[in-house]
Structures are given as structure tokens and as C-alpha cells.
Design a protein around this motif. Structure first.
Motif, PDB file in Angstrom:
ATOM      1  N   ALA A 238      32.986  29.974  22.954  1.00  0.00           N
ATOM      2  CA  ALA A 238      34.203  30.127  22.156  1.00  0.00           C
ATOM      3  C   ALA A 238      33.890  30.104  20.669  1.00  0.00           C
ATOM      4  CB  ALA A 238      35.194  29.020  22.513  1.00  0.00           C
ATOM      5  N   ALA A 239      32.982  29.204  20.261  1.00  0.00           N
ATOM      6  CA  ALA A 239      32.609  29.136  18.846  1.00  0.00           C
ATOM      7  C   ALA A 239      31.876  30.409  18.408  1.00  0.00           C
ATOM      8  CB  ALA A 239      31.738  27.907  18.613  1.00  0.00           C
ATOM      9  N   LEU A 240      30.976  30.897  19.239  1.00  0.00           N
ATOM     10  CA  LEU A 240      30.250  32.125  18.902  1.00  0.00           C
ATOM     11  C   LEU A 240      31.176  33.335  18.883  1.00  0.00           C
ATOM     12  CD1 LEU A 240      26.998  31.540  20.997  1.00  0.00           C
ATOM     13  CD2 LEU A 240      27.214  31.465  18.495  1.00  0.00           C
ATOM     14  N   HIS A 241      32.158  33.330  19.763  1.00  0.00           N
ATOM     15  CA  HIS A 241      33.095  34.460  19.832  1.00  0.00           C
ATOM     16  C   HIS A 241      33.859  34.612  18.519  1.00  0.00           C
ATOM     17  CE1 HIS A 241      35.742  37.428  21.509  1.00  0.00           C
ATOM     18  NE2 HIS A 241      36.805  36.649  21.425  1.00  0.00           N
ATOM     19  N   ARG A 242      34.210  33.499  17.895  1.00  0.00           N
ATOM     20  CA  ARG A 242      34.963  33.566  16.640  1.00  0.00           C
ATOM     21  C   ARG A 242      34.149  34.217  15.524  1.00  0.00           C
ATOM     22  NH1 ARG A 242      36.836  28.514  18.708  1.00  0.00           N
ATOM     23  NH2 ARG A 242      35.211  27.336  17.593  1.00  0.00           N
ATOM     24  N   THR A 243      32.833  34.137  15.627  1.00  0.00           N
ATOM     25  CA  THR A 243      31.962  34.731  14.604  1.00  0.00           C
ATOM     26  C   THR A 243      31.481  36.120  14.973  1.00  0.00           C
ATOM     27  OG1 THR A 243      31.189  32.526  13.946  1.00  0.00           O
ATOM     28  CG2 THR A 243      29.831  34.401  13.286  1.00  0.00           C
ATOM     29  N   PHE A 244      31.094  36.291  16.231  1.00  0.00           N
ATOM     30  CA  PHE A 244      30.407  37.523  16.624  1.00  0.00           C
ATOM     31  C   PHE A 244      31.259  38.471  17.478  1.00  0.00           C
ATOM     32  CE2 PHE A 244      27.103  34.376  15.871  1.00  0.00           C
ATOM     33  CZ  PHE A 244      26.217  35.066  15.056  1.00  0.00           C
ATOM     34  N   GLY A 245      32.330  37.959  18.066  1.00  0.00           N
ATOM     35  CA  GLY A 245      33.114  38.812  18.950  1.00  0.00           C
ATOM     36  C   GLY A 245      32.376  39.116  20.237  1.00  0.00           C
ATOM     37  N   LEU A 246      32.215  38.115  21.093  1.00  0.00           N
ATOM     38  CA  LEU A 246      31.469  38.289  22.335  1.00  0.00           C
ATOM     39  C   LEU A 246      32.173  39.270  23.266  1.00  0.00           C
ATOM     40  CD1 LEU A 246      30.388  34.639  23.267  1.00  0.00           C
ATOM     41  CD2 LEU A 246      29.147  36.334  21.915  1.00  0.00           C
ATOM     42  N   ARG A 247      31.388  39.902  24.092  1.00  0.00           N
ATOM     43  CA  ARG A 247      31.934  40.794  25.115  1.00  0.00           C
ATOM     44  C   ARG A 247      31.774  40.224  26.517  1.00  0.00           C
ATOM     45  NH1 ARG A 247      29.505  46.644  24.277  1.00  0.00           N
ATOM     46  NH2 ARG A 247      30.943  47.002  26.004  1.00  0.00           N
ATOM     47  N   GLU A 248      30.874  39.210  26.677  1.00  0.00           N
ATOM     48  CA  GLU A 248      30.603  38.708  28.023  1.00  0.00           C
ATOM     49  C   GLU A 248      30.152  37.256  27.987  1.00  0.00           C
ATOM     50  OE1 GLU A 248      28.290  41.152  30.929  1.00  0.00           O
ATOM     51  OE2 GLU A 248      26.853  39.496  30.814  1.00  0.00           O
ATOM     52  N   VAL A 249      30.640  36.488  28.945  1.00  0.00           N
ATOM     53  CA  VAL A 249      30.120  35.153  29.242  1.00  0.00           C
ATOM     54  C   VAL A 249      29.578  35.200  30.659  1.00  0.00           C
ATOM     55  CG1 VAL A 249      30.672  32.718  29.605  1.00  0.00           C
ATOM     56  CG2 VAL A 249      31.678  33.948  27.673  1.00  0.00           C
ATOM     57  N   ASN A 250      28.288  34.950  30.795  1.00  0.00           N
ATOM     58  CA  ASN A 250      27.592  35.051  32.086  1.00  0.00           C
ATOM     59  C   ASN A 250      27.236  33.640  32.543  1.00  0.00           C
ATOM     60  OD1 ASN A 250      25.759  35.427  34.181  1.00  0.00           O
ATOM     61  ND2 ASN A 250      24.713  37.138  33.199  1.00  0.00           N
ATOM     62  N   ILE A 251      27.847  33.183  33.651  1.00  0.00           N
ATOM     63  CA  ILE A 251      27.633  31.809  34.116  1.00  0.00           C
ATOM     64  C   ILE A 251      26.475  31.702  35.103  1.00  0.00           C
ATOM     65  CG2 ILE A 251      30.051  31.214  33.735  1.00  0.00           C
ATOM     66  CD1 ILE A 251      30.414  31.331  36.815  1.00  0.00           C
ATOM     67  N   GLY A 252      25.721  32.801  35.304  1.00  0.00           N
ATOM     68  CA  GLY A 252      24.562  32.754  36.183  1.00  0.00           C
ATOM     69  C   GLY A 252      24.938  32.696  37.643  1.00  0.00           C
ATOM     70  N   GLY A 253      24.035  32.140  38.425  1.00  0.00           N
ATOM     71  CA  GLY A 253      24.266  32.043  39.867  1.00  0.00           C
ATOM     72  C   GLY A 253      23.926  30.655  40.363  1.00  0.00           C
ATOM     73  N   GLY A 254      23.123  30.591  41.415  1.00  0.00           N
ATOM     74  CA  GLY A 254      22.777  29.298  41.994  1.00  0.00           C
ATOM     75  C   GLY A 254      23.820  28.750  42.926  1.00  0.00           C
ATOM     76  N   PHE A 255      24.844  29.538  43.266  1.00  0.00           N
ATOM     77  CA  PHE A 255      25.904  29.060  44.147  1.00  0.00           C
ATOM     78  C   PHE A 255      25.304  28.664  45.501  1.00  0.00           C
ATOM     79  CE2 PHE A 255      28.195  32.723  41.867  1.00  0.00           C
ATOM     80  CZ  PHE A 255      28.429  31.948  40.746  1.00  0.00           C
ATOM     81  N   GLY A 256      25.573  27.440  45.932  1.00  0.00           N
ATOM     82  CA  GLY A 256      24.981  26.943  47.162  1.00  0.00           C
ATOM     83  C   GLY A 256      25.582  27.577  48.408  1.00  0.00           C
ATOM     84  N   VAL A 257      24.768  27.685  49.439  1.00  0.00           N
ATOM     85  CA  VAL A 257      25.210  28.210  50.731  1.00  0.00           C
ATOM     86  C   VAL A 257      25.207  27.065  51.744  1.00  0.00           C
ATOM     87  CG1 VAL A 257      24.366  30.520  50.233  1.00  0.00           C
ATOM     88  CG2 VAL A 257      22.858  28.890  51.383  1.00  0.00           C
ATOM     89  N   PRO A 258      26.066  27.129  52.752  1.00  0.00           N
ATOM     90  CA  PRO A 258      26.169  26.016  53.699  1.00  0.00           C
ATOM     91  C   PRO A 258      25.089  25.981  54.771  1.00  0.00           C
ATOM     92  CG  PRO A 258      27.773  27.706  54.233  1.00  0.00           C
ATOM     93  CD  PRO A 258      27.116  28.138  52.944  1.00  0.00           C
ATOM     94  N   GLY A 259      24.271  27.029  54.884  1.00  0.00           N
ATOM     95  CA  GLY A 259      23.328  27.100  55.991  1.00  0.00           C
ATOM     96  C   GLY A 259      22.042  26.340  55.821  1.00  0.00           C
ATOM     97  N   ILE A 260      21.798  25.789  54.618  1.00  0.00           N
ATOM     98  CA  ILE A 260      20.570  25.025  54.407  1.00  0.00           C
ATOM     99  C   ILE A 260      20.928  23.684  53.780  1.00  0.00           C
ATOM    100  CG2 ILE A 260      19.176  27.099  54.103  1.00  0.00           C
ATOM    101  CD1 ILE A 260      19.152  26.567  51.132  1.00  0.00           C
TER     102      ILE A 260
END
Length: 461
Positions: A238-260
Motif C-alpha cells: 500500500a505504501a509503495l502503491h502511493r508512490t509508484f502506482g503498483l499493478r500487481e500484488v503477488n502473494i506467492g504459493g505454498g498452499f498446503g495440501v491435505p494428502g501429506i
């Protein structure tokens, strides 16, 4: 359920194993040998559709970058590219593989802690956005962009310094907190180091900071901890967006699966066990990915990022359940203190073995006795950590020649496989009634194909 399989229920089971056609797995093992990976394209497609539907329900533009390092099988990558996904790559050859599979350059991001000048040049040439992790990337990208006569978009990777897992063992929690603070990926949110890096990017006339990137961990099952760890990332965005005008926030992955299930124990658990104590059982939450994405979408709006795209980089969540490994019992040893089943598939084809990560195991191919026993299950390697499970309930009458199906093997089973002692396994893809060998088994000749490159053919092994 197939007549040839007996499902062994364990604490981590949350999926119905009956969706797999076990008779078909037995048939594939008979024709292709074992160990053999089987990819079910239908399961892969269902996971892709589920994720895309969750993203489509949000209030903003969304993007998916498949994590190619999780499984770079060309057949699988082409399938996911066909769903309109982008790609997350972390090396030059992954970039080549992603583009060859049909992922569009403009829908591809280049991540990772190290990027050579040649790799950065390829990214600039193809129009692939680079998420900056190492400070030396800034000068190189500015020089390359200036030489190309254009301004290029870049992102920056940020780290929250917060743990993503917990345990009833306080010593585990202490270690997890320390590891999170020492995390070498990205730059700490709110730090002077991050501020300095942003200033350097802003001073480059040919670089435009348009994205914030974070990839927090792997096999994250604690949704509340992930949401808490994302909070400083979103505030920084949010702070960077006010200065640079971001186009994307990427939260990555790592979402856990129930099978392991991964162990979450520390030194105190080990000491207590030596004294005969029994560790407190930890709940194994199931990650609600749709709920997590909805919460992040709402929080972005609250922070003034209403028009910024939300991106994620799933790998395991998409492919884990889509593959299974069929392996055969080669030896049965009943010792005074242990009962061992030794398989023909080990760390060479299931590289998570030895880490304590437990996958559901299903015996195949015949009717088994109703009585079960605690078995230790290992692979074939002359290597002490080649162990699938220290203790797992399987039929008491398991014997040499029986088949076992190891579930949830789609993540990191191919790219991290190796030829230590044994060669890599084949991959067979099934798609409805169709079946295709999409990765042949490695041979001994393959192992030595790169040896003695300057020798005459007669001098090669």
C-alpha cells in the motif's frame, strides 16, 4: 473402491482415495514396470478449474503463475498453460521450458535468489517481468533495459519475518520463529534495507516498479498464520502503491495440501520421547485457499489497492494430488525391534523420503488380510535416510511382490529426483481412456551420457 486396493486410513487422510482407478494402476505397473509415476490429467484439470473459479469470484483482476519448479514435466506444463495460466520460473532453463510449453512471456515472472546476466538478458528479451531479490539485479537490469532502449517493469520480493507453522512443542516454535527472521529470500518489510533497495530502483530511468512479490513457505496449512504473515507485505504494498502506482500484488504459493503430513517437532519432543513420553498430537488444518484469497482481496481494498491485481504462484496445490507413485515390495524383514518393507522406489524417485514427510500408502493388486500391523517402510538405496515412514499401519500379510501406491507425489518428485544408486522412474499420463508414456525411465547409459565429453566414442564408458 477398487477390488484390488485396501485403503489404509491414517491421521492425515482427508481425501477419498476411491477417485483413483487402482486396477488401472496395477495394469500400468505390469506393463511399464516399477517404480512408475502416474499422472491423472483429469485430477490436474479439476484443481486448475477450482483455483481459477475462486480467483474469478474476487473483486479485482487476478493472475495465476504456475510454479514450474514444482513439476516441470512438459505434458503437465502444457496442460496448465492450456487453462490460461502464467508461469513462475526461477532459472533460465525453466524459462525456456515454460515458453516451449506455451506459457505466454507477458504472463511469466522470473523469481529466485540468483539470476545470471544471461538469464536476465533472456527475461528482458522476451518481455518477462523480473521480481528483484538480489540487489545486483538492479544495475544489470537497468543496463540491459537501456541497451534495449525501453523501460521495463520489475517487482520486488518482500519477506515478513514471521513463522508459517506452529506446534504443541515450544522448541519447534522457537526454531520456526528464528528461521523466519533469518529468511534469506526477499527483503524484510519495513526495513532500512528494503527502503534503500526501493530508492535504487526509483533512481533507474529504465526500470518501473509495478509489483510486490512474496513467497512465504511451502506446504502451509495454518491459514491464520499465512494471513498474519501477509499483513506486513500488504501494508508495504500500500505504501509503495502511493508512490509508484503498483499493478500487481503477488502473494506467492505454498498452499498446503491435505494428502501429506510434515513433522512439526523440535528438540523437546525428542528428549521427551527418550524418556518414554508421548507428544501431544497436533491438529492438521486444511488450507481453505478460496477463503484465504477472499480475505486478501478484501484487505487489499481496505488498504487502498482496489484496482491492483492479485496474483498467486501455486505449485504443490495444483499438482500434488494429480500424481501417484506405484512401487513394489522387494524385501520383508521382521527384526526384534522393527518390521521392514523395502520397496523398489526410494529417495531417487521420491526425494522427500528421509524428511519425515508422510504420504498415504495404499496396497494394490490382491485381497489383503483385515488385520494390520505397524510397518517401517523404506526405499532400496544403500542410504540410511531412505525411509518413507518410520511406522505406518499396513496389512499384516504384506509380502514380497506386493504393490504399494504412494499418493500426492506430483510435487517435487520429478525435478528433484536423482540417479543416486538407482535410476529415475517413468511417468505415464492417463486422460480418460487415453494413456501415454510422457517421461521414459532413465537407463544406466543415460546416467553416463555426459561423461568424458572430449573422449573418442571407444573411450567412453
Amino acid at each position: 473402491m477398487s477390488r484390488t486396493a485396501r485403503t489404509v486410513q491414517t491421521a492425515q487422510d482427508t481425501r477419498a482415495a476411491a477417485e483413483w482407478d487402482y486396477d488401472r494402476l496395477v495394469d500400468i505397473a505390469g506393463r511399464h514396470g516399477t517404480p512408475v509415476h502416474v499422472l491423472d490429467a483429469g485430477r490436474l484439470d479439476r484443481a486448475a478449474r477450482e483455483l481459477l473459479a475462486a480467483l474469478d469470484s474476487l473483486s479485482r483482476p487476478t493472475r495465476v503463475y504456475y510454479s514450474v519448479k514444482t513439476n516441470y514435466l512438459p505434458y503437465l506444463c502444457r496442460r496448465l498453460a492450456g487453462h490460461g495460466m502464467g508461469a513462475d520460473v526461477v532459472s533460465g532453463y525453466e524459462l525456456d521450458a515454460a515458453l516451449a510449453a506455451g506459457f505466454r512471456p507477458e504472463a511469466t515472472v522470473f523469481n529466485g535468489p540468483v539470476k545470471t546476466e544471461e538469464e536476465l538478458a533472456a527475461a528482458v528479451r522476451h518481455g518477462v517481468r523480473v521480481n528483484i531479490d538480489g540487489e545486483q539485479e538492479i544495475e544489470t537490469l537497468e543496463r540491459l533495459a537501456a541497451a534495449a532502449g525501453r523501460t521495463i517493469e520489475v517487482g520486488i520480493r518482500i519477506s515478513p519475518g514471521l513463522p508459517l507453522s506452529t506446534s504443541s512443542d515450544p522448541s519447534y516454535r522457537t526454531l520456526a520463529e528464528r528461521a523466519a527472521r533469518r529468511n534469506r529470500f526477499g527483503w524484510p518489510a519495513g526495513s532500512a534495507q528494503l527502503a534503500g533497495l526501493v530508492e535504487r530502483i526509483a533512481a533507474c530511468p529504465h526500470l518501473s516498479l509495478t509489483a510486490v512479490h512474496a513467497h512465504l513457505s511451502s506446504q502451509i496449512v495454518h491459514q491464520d498464520l499465512m494471513a498474519a504473515a501477509l499483513e506486513p507485505i500488504l501494508r508495504e504494498a500500500a505504501a509503495l502503491h502511493r508512490t509508484f502506482g503498483l499493478r500487481e500484488v503477488n502473494i506467492g504459493g505454498g498452499f498446503g495440501v491435505p494428502g501429506i503430513r510434515r513433522p512439526r517437532t523440535g528438540p523437546l519432543t525428542a528428549l521427551w520421547g527418550m524418556q518414554g513420553g508421548t507428544p501431544l498430537p497436533d491438529e492438521e488444518p486444511v488450507m481453505d485457499v478460496a477463503g484465504l484469497l477472499t480475505g486478501v482481496d478484501k484487505r487489499l481494498g481496505e488498504l487502498g489497492l482496489a484496482d491492483v491485481a492479485l496474483a498467486c504462484e501455486p505449485g504443490r496445490w495444483l499438482v500434488s494430488d494429480a500424481m501417484a507413485l506405484v512401487t513394489r515390495v522387494m524385501s520383508r524383514k521382521e527384526l526384534p525391534d522393527a518390521r521392514w518393507l523395502i520397496l523398489d522406489g526410494g529417495n531417487n524417485v521420491a526425494p522427500w523420503t528421509g524428511s519425515g514427510e508422510v504420504h498415504r500408502m495404499v496396497p494394490l493388486g490382491r485381497s489383503y488380510a483385515p488385520a494390520s500391523a505397524a510397518w517401517s517402510v523404506a526405499g532400496p538405496l544403500c542410504y540410511e535416510n531412505d525411509i518413507h515412514a518410520a511406522s505406518v499401519e499396513l496389512p499384516e500379510d504384506m509380502r514380497v511382490g506386493d504393490l504399494l501406491c504412494l499418493h500426492d507425489t506430483g510435487a517435487y518428485s520429478l525435478g528433484r529426483s536423482n540417479n543416486f544408486i538407482r535410476t529415475r522412474a517413468a511417468v505415464v499420463a492417463v486422460d480418460g481412456d487415453r494413456e501415454e508414456l510422457v517421461w521414459r525411465a532413465e537407463t544406466g547409459a543415460d546416467v553416463f551420457r555426459l561423461a568424458d565429453p572430449g573422449a573418442r566414442p571407444s573411450e567412453s564408458p
